[in-house]
Design a protein around this motif. Structure first.
Motif, PDB file in Angstrom:
ATOM      1  N   ALA A   1       0.959  -1.271   0.022  1.00 22.79           N
ATOM      2  CA  ALA A   1       0.028  -0.054  -0.121  1.00 22.79           C
ATOM      3  C   ALA A   1       0.952   1.512  -0.205  1.00 22.79           C
ATOM      4  N   ALA A   2       1.788   1.285   0.843  1.00 22.38           N
ATOM      5  CA  ALA A   2       2.928   2.484   0.914  1.00 22.38           C
ATOM      6  C   ALA A   2       3.448   2.484  -0.530  1.00 22.38           C
ATOM      7  N   GLU A   3       3.925   1.610  -1.093  1.00 27.61           N
ATOM      8  CA  GLU A   3       4.252   1.581  -2.420  1.00 27.61           C
ATOM      9  C   GLU A   3       3.826   2.399  -3.429  1.00 27.61           C
ATOM     10  N   ALA A   4       2.410   1.666  -3.377  1.00 30.00           N
ATOM     11  CA  ALA A   4       1.367   2.457  -4.382  1.00 30.00           C
ATOM     12  C   ALA A   4       1.150   3.956  -4.030  1.00 30.00           C
ATOM     13  N   LEU A   5       1.165   4.386  -2.579  1.00 29.01           N
ATOM     14  CA  LEU A   5       0.486   5.549  -2.432  1.00 29.01           C
ATOM     15  C   LEU A   5       1.679   6.662  -2.360  1.00 29.01           C
ATOM     16  N   ARG A   6       2.903   6.283  -2.305  1.00 25.98           N
ATOM     17  CA  ARG A   6       3.981   7.127  -2.082  1.00 25.98           C
ATOM     18  C   ARG A   6       4.134   8.436  -3.010  1.00 25.98           C
TER      19      ARG A   6
END
Ligand code: KIV
Ligand code: ZN
Length: 517
Positions: free
Chosen positions: A85-90
């Protein structure tokens, strides 16, 4: 944490989307995300990135483009989910990670096969891991509506201590009644010692038709975030409808004395867009956005309305952006007029392709004479749903039927730039004959799951819109077609669905060639 505003957390593109018969394309999701941004939602939850490559890509694309709302992605209380999720949102200007775990005895024992102590530990770990990536972390205790209040208080306190800035109390199965749910929120507000360090959020499902009432009761008991979807779409009977809670808070300021940042004039437009792109019709008597929501039928009501609108109208159609006047254009209207009409309806040129829209407008104007603003909007919606590089295009169709005899059709299409034609005899009707001819040419193996015809516009001049859902290789695809004639609209819907299948095959081909390399 205090706020003098109710935070509107929209989950149309996550909880709403996961309930659709056929998933949205990235392009469609982005259109909806732009509409939500204009509506002024504080947070938009746009997917569950670990769930599929497609979800990851759409969350990342939306995160790149949205500037005025916080973008959120869902994750289970599992390290990998949170990292993905963090990778998609960063890439987002501002983002939130939303992590959840079930807390009711039923879910903990039957589904997770764990103890409540394990669940608390997993919640703490998940929140801490998410805090490595952002200081905006939401924690949800799934099925809180059926969780003992002591356990809710315990896990919420632990999550806040671990760094959660929002704690969400979902009524996942829509089980609670308003007084009961209000009590749960009051308990959380009064008994969790560190509750002042987080916003309390509510997320209600509508299985007993209580989602709006439960959400509003929660606000009266101290919650300050409502999770909701446009038109209330979502799992089973759906989620809290954004338009209902927002308009209730606005209309009953005497009771709430607290407002949202929503630009209510955008409600009608975004509601229409979500209904169209998600292939989810709105029931006519749906509160706020149903086609009858502002219609007065009985003579006594109509008489009252003429004398004083307040007799039977507690909110105005204009307050949700419904315009009464129907503007019209003809084949002599230029591009600028089309653009102006779109602007008057609230669409910026960047949201649609003016060249394509104008060409479609001229074709329609030649057939229909007058083109109304709702026709233009329907054409723009279709454009939003078409792929940019379609392989298959409709060239010519003719179909014939006579009572008691099988129908026949001739179809000519362009596939990858080459023309193909086919004749089909023996159809159950003209639509069936046309479908058979298209399928003979494309040799695509599919099952028709759903066929739906609606009139777009008013009276005999309305356009026919056909929505279909087909299954191919275990996946479902939505196709939509619009035309003055329903056989042509049907053909266009099938061609749209086949182009979506081709696109999914290309994605699969690209992926397998990457793997081979
Ligand atoms: O209904 C629910 O519990 C959810 C959670 C993931 C927040 O959608
Ligand atoms: Zn939910």
């Amino acid at each position: 944490m205090r706020t003098d505003q109710v935070i509107i957390f929209d989950t149309t593109l996550r909880d709403g989307e996961q309930a659709l018969k056929a998933s949205l394309t990235v392009k469609e999701k982005l259109q909806i995300a732009f509409a939500l941004e204009r509506l002024g939602v504080d947070v938009m939850e746009v997917g569950f990135p670990v769930s599929s490559r497609g979800d990851f890509e759409s969350v990342q694309t939306i995160a790149k483009h949205i500037k005025n709302s916080r973008v959120c992605g869902l994750s289970r209380a599992i390290d990998k989910d949170i990292d993905v999720a963090a990778e998609a949102l960063r890439v987002a200007e501002a983002f939130r990670i939303h992590t959840f775990i079930a807390t009711s005895a039923l879910h903990v024992e039957a589904k997770l096969k764990k103890t409540f102590d394990d669940v608390v530990d997993m919640a703490i770990n998940a929140v801490k891991r998410a805090r490595r990536y952002t200081d905006d972390v939401e924690f949800s205790c799934e099925d809180a509506g059926r969780t003992g209040v002591d356990n809710i208080c315990r896990v919420v306190e632990a999550a806040i201590k671990a760094g959660a800035t929002t704690v969400n109390i979902p009524d996942t199965v829509g089980y609670c009644l308003p007084m009961e749910y209000g009590n749960i929120i009051a308990n959380v507000m009064n008994r969790v010692p560190n509750i002042d360090k987080a916003i309390v959020s509510v997320h209600c499902h509508n299985d007993l038709g209580m989602a709006t009432a439960n959400s509003l009761t929660a606000i009266q008991n101290g919650a300050r975030q409502i999770e909701c979807t446009i038109n209330g779409i979502g799992e089973r009977a759906g989620n809290t409808a954004l338009e209902e809670v927002v308009m209730a808070i606005k209309t009953r300021q005497d009771l709430f004395a607290i407002d949202t940042r929503i630009n209510t004039k955008e409600i009608h437009r975004v509601s229409q867009m979500v209904s169209q792109l998600c292939n989810m019709p709105i029931q006519p008597n749906k509160a706020i956005v149903g086609s009858n929501a502002f219609a007065h039928s009985s003579g006594i009501h109509q008489d009252g309305m003429v004398k004083n609108k307040n007799t039977y109208e507690i909110l105005s159609p204009e307050s949700i952006g419904l315009k009464k006047e129907k503007l019209n254009l003809t084949a002599r209207s230029g591009r600028a007029a089309v653009k102006n009409h779109m602007e008057a309806m609230g669409y910026q040129e960047s949201e649609y392709d003016l060249d394509k829209l104008y060409t479609a407008f001229l074709t329609l104007a030649d057939k229909k004479g007058q083109v109304f603003d709702y026709d233009l909007e329907a054409l723009a919606f279709i454009d939003m749903q078409q792929g940019d590089e379609d392989r298959l295009h409709l060239d010519v169709i003719t179909s014939q039927m006579m009572s008691h005899l099988p129908a026949s059709a001739f179809v000519q299409v362009e596939l990858d730039g080459k023309k193909y034609s086919e004749v089909s005899n023996g159809g159950n009707g003209p639509v069936d004959a046309v479908f058979n001819a298209i399928l003979k040419i494309t040799q695509i193996d599919l099952v028709m799951l759903n066929y739906n015809l609606t009139a777009k516009g008013e009276g005999a001049e309305a356009l026919g819109q056909v929505d279909i859902v087909v299954e191919h290789s275990g996946r479902r695809f939505h196709g939509v077609g619009l035309a003055t004639d329903i056989v042509e609209a049907s053909a266009r819907a099938l061609i749209h669905a086949i182009n979506a299948i081709y696109r999914s095959q290309q994605v699969a081909d690209i992926k397998s060639s990457k793997v081979a390399n």
